[in-house]
Design a protein around this motif. Structure first.
Motif, PDB file in Angstrom:
ATOM      1  N   LYS A   1      55.959  44.204 107.685  1.00  0.00           N
ATOM      2  CA  LYS A   1      54.524  44.445 107.981  1.00  0.00           C
ATOM      3  C   LYS A   1      53.793  43.132 108.177  1.00  0.00           C
ATOM      4  O   LYS A   1      54.193  42.093 107.682  1.00  0.00           O
ATOM      5  CB  LYS A   1      53.870  45.236 106.854  1.00  0.00           C
ATOM      6  N   GLU A   2      52.657  43.230 108.849  1.00  0.00           N
ATOM      7  CA  GLU A   2      51.867  42.045 109.176  1.00  0.00           C
ATOM      8  C   GLU A   2      51.126  41.494 107.941  1.00  0.00           C
ATOM      9  O   GLU A   2      50.780  42.237 107.038  1.00  0.00           O
ATOM     10  CB  GLU A   2      50.848  42.500 110.228  1.00  0.00           C
ATOM     11  N   ARG A   3      50.868  40.176 107.975  1.00  0.00           N
ATOM     12  CA  ARG A   3      50.106  39.536 106.886  1.00  0.00           C
ATOM     13  C   ARG A   3      48.911  38.783 107.448  1.00  0.00           C
ATOM     14  O   ARG A   3      49.004  38.195 108.523  1.00  0.00           O
ATOM     15  CB  ARG A   3      50.990  38.519 106.162  1.00  0.00           C
ATOM     16  N   SER A   4      47.816  38.772 106.699  1.00  0.00           N
ATOM     17  CA  SER A   4      46.651  37.990 107.104  1.00  0.00           C
ATOM     18  C   SER A   4      46.168  37.125 105.950  1.00  0.00           C
ATOM     19  O   SER A   4      46.296  37.507 104.777  1.00  0.00           O
ATOM     20  CB  SER A   4      45.516  38.902 107.572  1.00  0.00           C
ATOM     21  N   PHE A   5      45.602  35.980 106.307  1.00  0.00           N
ATOM     22  CA  PHE A   5      44.976  35.122 105.306  1.00  0.00           C
ATOM     23  C   PHE A   5      43.486  35.461 105.251  1.00  0.00           C
ATOM     24  O   PHE A   5      42.773  35.369 106.261  1.00  0.00           O
ATOM     25  CB  PHE A   5      45.160  33.640 105.660  1.00  0.00           C
ATOM     26  N   ILE A   6      43.049  35.867 104.083  1.00  0.00           N
ATOM     27  CA  ILE A   6      41.657  36.271 103.872  1.00  0.00           C
ATOM     28  C   ILE A   6      41.087  35.387 102.766  1.00  0.00           C
ATOM     29  O   ILE A   6      41.735  35.193 101.736  1.00  0.00           O
ATOM     30  CB  ILE A   6      41.586  37.750 103.417  1.00  0.00           C
ATOM     31  N   MET A   7      39.899  34.866 102.974  1.00  0.00           N
ATOM     32  CA  MET A   7      39.323  33.973 101.957  1.00  0.00           C
ATOM     33  C   MET A   7      37.855  34.292 101.719  1.00  0.00           C
ATOM     34  O   MET A   7      37.058  34.351 102.670  1.00  0.00           O
ATOM     35  CB  MET A   7      39.472  32.518 102.428  1.00  0.00           C
ATOM     36  N   ILE A   8      37.516  34.488 100.449  1.00  0.00           N
ATOM     37  CA  ILE A   8      36.103  34.627 100.078  1.00  0.00           C
ATOM     38  C   ILE A   8      35.555  33.206  99.958  1.00  0.00           C
ATOM     39  O   ILE A   8      36.088  32.384  99.216  1.00  0.00           O
ATOM     40  CB  ILE A   8      35.940  35.406  98.761  1.00  0.00           C
ATOM     41  N   LYS A   9      34.536  32.912 100.754  1.00  0.00           N
ATOM     42  CA  LYS A   9      33.987  31.562 100.829  1.00  0.00           C
ATOM     43  C   LYS A   9      33.086  31.275  99.608  1.00  0.00           C
ATOM     44  O   LYS A   9      32.748  32.189  98.853  1.00  0.00           O
ATOM     45  CB  LYS A   9      33.205  31.414 102.145  1.00  0.00           C
ATOM     46  N   PRO A  10      32.692  30.004  99.416  1.00  0.00           N
ATOM     47  CA  PRO A  10      31.907  29.654  98.222  1.00  0.00           C
ATOM     48  C   PRO A  10      30.648  30.506  98.018  1.00  0.00           C
ATOM     49  O   PRO A  10      30.287  30.829  96.872  1.00  0.00           O
ATOM     50  CB  PRO A  10      31.537  28.185  98.465  1.00  0.00           C
ATOM     51  N   ASP A  11      29.989  30.914  99.095  1.00  0.00           N
ATOM     52  CA  ASP A  11      28.786  31.752  98.927  1.00  0.00           C
ATOM     53  C   ASP A  11      29.146  33.126  98.376  1.00  0.00           C
ATOM     54  O   ASP A  11      28.438  33.674  97.526  1.00  0.00           O
ATOM     55  CB  ASP A  11      28.002  31.861 100.242  1.00  0.00           C
ATOM     56  N   GLY A  12      30.273  33.671  98.820  1.00  0.00           N
ATOM     57  CA  GLY A  12      30.716  34.982  98.325  1.00  0.00           C
ATOM     58  C   GLY A  12      31.073  34.937  96.847  1.00  0.00           C
ATOM     59  O   GLY A  12      30.766  35.870  96.091  1.00  0.00           O
ATOM     60  N   VAL A  13      31.692  33.833  96.416  1.00  0.00           N
ATOM     61  CA  VAL A  13      32.032  33.669  94.994  1.00  0.00           C
ATOM     62  C   VAL A  13      30.757  33.530  94.174  1.00  0.00           C
ATOM     63  O   VAL A  13      30.554  34.233  93.180  1.00  0.00           O
ATOM     64  CB  VAL A  13      32.950  32.441  94.793  1.00  0.00           C
ATOM     65  N   GLN A  14      29.860  32.646  94.611  1.00  0.00           N
ATOM     66  CA  GLN A  14      28.622  32.409  93.856  1.00  0.00           C
ATOM     67  C   GLN A  14      27.758  33.661  93.777  1.00  0.00           C
ATOM     68  O   GLN A  14      27.058  33.877  92.796  1.00  0.00           O
ATOM     69  CB  GLN A  14      27.809  31.266  94.492  1.00  0.00           C
ATOM     70  N   ARG A  15      27.835  34.511  94.801  1.00  0.00           N
ATOM     71  CA  ARG A  15      26.991  35.707  94.832  1.00  0.00           C
ATOM     72  C   ARG A  15      27.671  36.908  94.185  1.00  0.00           C
ATOM     73  O   ARG A  15      27.195  38.037  94.312  1.00  0.00           O
ATOM     74  CB  ARG A  15      26.573  35.998  96.282  1.00  0.00           C
ATOM     75  N   SER A  16      28.784  36.659  93.493  1.00  0.00           N
ATOM     76  CA  SER A  16      29.474  37.723  92.733  1.00  0.00           C
ATOM     77  C   SER A  16      29.962  38.865  93.619  1.00  0.00           C
ATOM     78  O   SER A  16      29.865  40.037  93.249  1.00  0.00           O
ATOM     79  CB  SER A  16      28.572  38.297  91.623  1.00  0.00           C
ATOM     80  N   LEU A  17      30.481  38.507  94.791  1.00  0.00           N
ATOM     81  CA  LEU A  17      30.956  39.538  95.715  1.00  0.00           C
ATOM     82  C   LEU A  17      32.480  39.710  95.688  1.00  0.00           C
ATOM     83  O   LEU A  17      33.024  40.503  96.457  1.00  0.00           O
ATOM     84  CB  LEU A  17      30.500  39.199  97.142  1.00  0.00           C
ATOM     85  N   ILE A  18      33.161  38.974  94.797  1.00  0.00           N
ATOM     86  CA  ILE A  18      34.631  38.998  94.784  1.00  0.00           C
ATOM     87  C   ILE A  18      35.163  40.432  94.643  1.00  0.00           C
ATOM     88  O   ILE A  18      35.976  40.887  95.452  1.00  0.00           O
ATOM     89  CB  ILE A  18      35.207  38.111  93.648  1.00  0.00           C
ATOM     90  N   ALA A  19      34.707  41.116  93.625  1.00  0.00           N
ATOM     91  CA  ALA A  19      35.247  42.457  93.348  1.00  0.00           C
ATOM     92  C   ALA A  19      34.943  43.427  94.479  1.00  0.00           C
ATOM     93  O   ALA A  19      35.809  44.219  94.880  1.00  0.00           O
ATOM     94  CB  ALA A  19      34.692  42.978  92.028  1.00  0.00           C
ATOM     95  N   VAL A 113      30.217  34.480 103.931  1.00  0.00           N
ATOM     96  CA  VAL A 113      30.900  35.202 102.850  1.00  0.00           C
ATOM     97  C   VAL A 113      32.427  35.206 102.882  1.00  0.00           C
ATOM     98  O   VAL A 113      33.068  35.114 101.850  1.00  0.00           O
ATOM     99  CB  VAL A 113      30.371  36.666 102.755  1.00  0.00           C
ATOM    100  N   ILE A 114      33.015  35.349 104.066  1.00  0.00           N
ATOM    101  CA  ILE A 114      34.455  35.603 104.110  1.00  0.00           C
ATOM    102  C   ILE A 114      35.075  35.057 105.392  1.00  0.00           C
ATOM    103  O   ILE A 114      34.416  34.985 106.435  1.00  0.00           O
ATOM    104  CB  ILE A 114      34.716  37.131 103.970  1.00  0.00           C
ATOM    105  N   HIS A 115      36.330  34.675 105.275  1.00  0.00           N
ATOM    106  CA  HIS A 115      37.142  34.272 106.433  1.00  0.00           C
ATOM    107  C   HIS A 115      38.316  35.224 106.585  1.00  0.00           C
ATOM    108  O   HIS A 115      38.888  35.671 105.598  1.00  0.00           O
ATOM    109  CB  HIS A 115      37.698  32.863 106.248  1.00  0.00           C
ATOM    110  N   GLY A 116      38.700  35.504 107.833  1.00  0.00           N
ATOM    111  CA  GLY A 116      39.934  36.240 108.094  1.00  0.00           C
ATOM    112  C   GLY A 116      40.635  35.658 109.303  1.00  0.00           C
ATOM    113  O   GLY A 116      39.979  35.294 110.283  1.00  0.00           O
TER     114      GLY A 116
END
Ligand code: GTP
Ligand code: MG
Length: 149
Positions: A1-19, A113-116
Motif C-alpha cells: 500500500k501507498e505511504r505519505s509523509f504528513i506533518m503537523i506544523k508548529p502552529d498546529g501543535v501550539q494550537r492543540s490540534l494534534i489529536a 497547520v499541516i503538510h502532506g
C-alpha cells in the motif's frame, strides 16, 4: 500500500490540534506506521522544502517550520497521497474548503497547520528524510479487513 509523509506544523501543535488531526486520518481508515515529535533543525526544514529554495518566501517558510515542535508522521493506505491532500485542503486559504483541515482550522497562507506529500516521488523522498526505516512499524490492522474489499 501507498505511504505519505504528513506533518503537523508548529502552529498546529501550539494550537492543540494534534489529536483532531490524527483522528481524521485514523477515522478515514489509514494506518499510522511512524510518528515522532521534534523541533526540526533549520537544515532539515531547508531540505524538506528544497523545491521552494528559489521562491521569495523560502526563508520565512523554513524559519517557521523550525520555530517549534512538529509532529512528523507516516500514514499508509490506498491512494493515501492524493486523498490526504484532499483532506488537507488547498494551499491558498481562500480556496481551502470547509471540511478540510486547512479549511476548518487555518486562515493564513504561511500558518496552514499541516503538510502532506504531493506525489509518490515527494512521499518517498520526505519519508526517507524524516524517518529511519527502523522507525516505521510493520503490522496488521485487523480492522482493515473491513476497510478494504
Ligand atoms: P505543504 O504541504 O506545506 O508543502 O504545502 P502545499 O503543498 O499545499 O504548498 P506548496 O508546497 O506549494 O508550498 C509550501 C508552503 O509554502 C505552503 O504550505 C505555504 O505555507 C507556503 N507558500 C506557498 N506558496 C506561497 C505563496 O505564494 N506565498 C506565501 N507567503 N507562502 C506560500
Ligand atoms: Mg508542498
Amino acid at each position: 500500500k501507498e505511504r505519505s509523509f504528513i506533518m503537523i506544523k508548529p502552529d498546529g501543535v501550539q494550537r492543540s490540534l494534534i489529536a483532531d488531526i490524527i483522528k481524521r486520518f485514523e477515522q478515514k481508515g489509514y494506518k499510522l506506521i511512524g510518528i515522532k515529535v521534534l523541533v526540526p533543525a533549520k537544515q532539515l526544514a531547508e531540505a524538506h522544502y528544497e523545491e521552494h529554495a528559489q521562491r521569495p518566501f523560502f526563508q520565512k517558510l523554513v524559519s517557521f517550520l523550525s520555530s517549534g515542535a512538529v509532529v512528523a508522521m507516516v500514514w499508509e493506505g490506498q491512494e493515501v497521497i492524493k486523498f490526504s491532500r484532499n483532506m488537507i485542503g488547498a494551499t491558498n486559504p481562500l480556496a481551502s474548503a470547509p471540511g478540510t483541515i486547512r479549511g476548518d482550522f487555518g486562515v493564513d497562507f504561511g500558518h496552514n497547520v499541516i503538510h502532506g506529500s504531493d506525489s509518490l516521488t515527494s512521499a518517498e523522498r520526505e519519508i526517507a528524510l524524516w524517518f529511519k526505516s527502523e522507525e516505521l512499524a510493520q503490522y496488521d490492522l485487523t480492522m482493515q479487513a473491513w476497510t478494504y474489499e
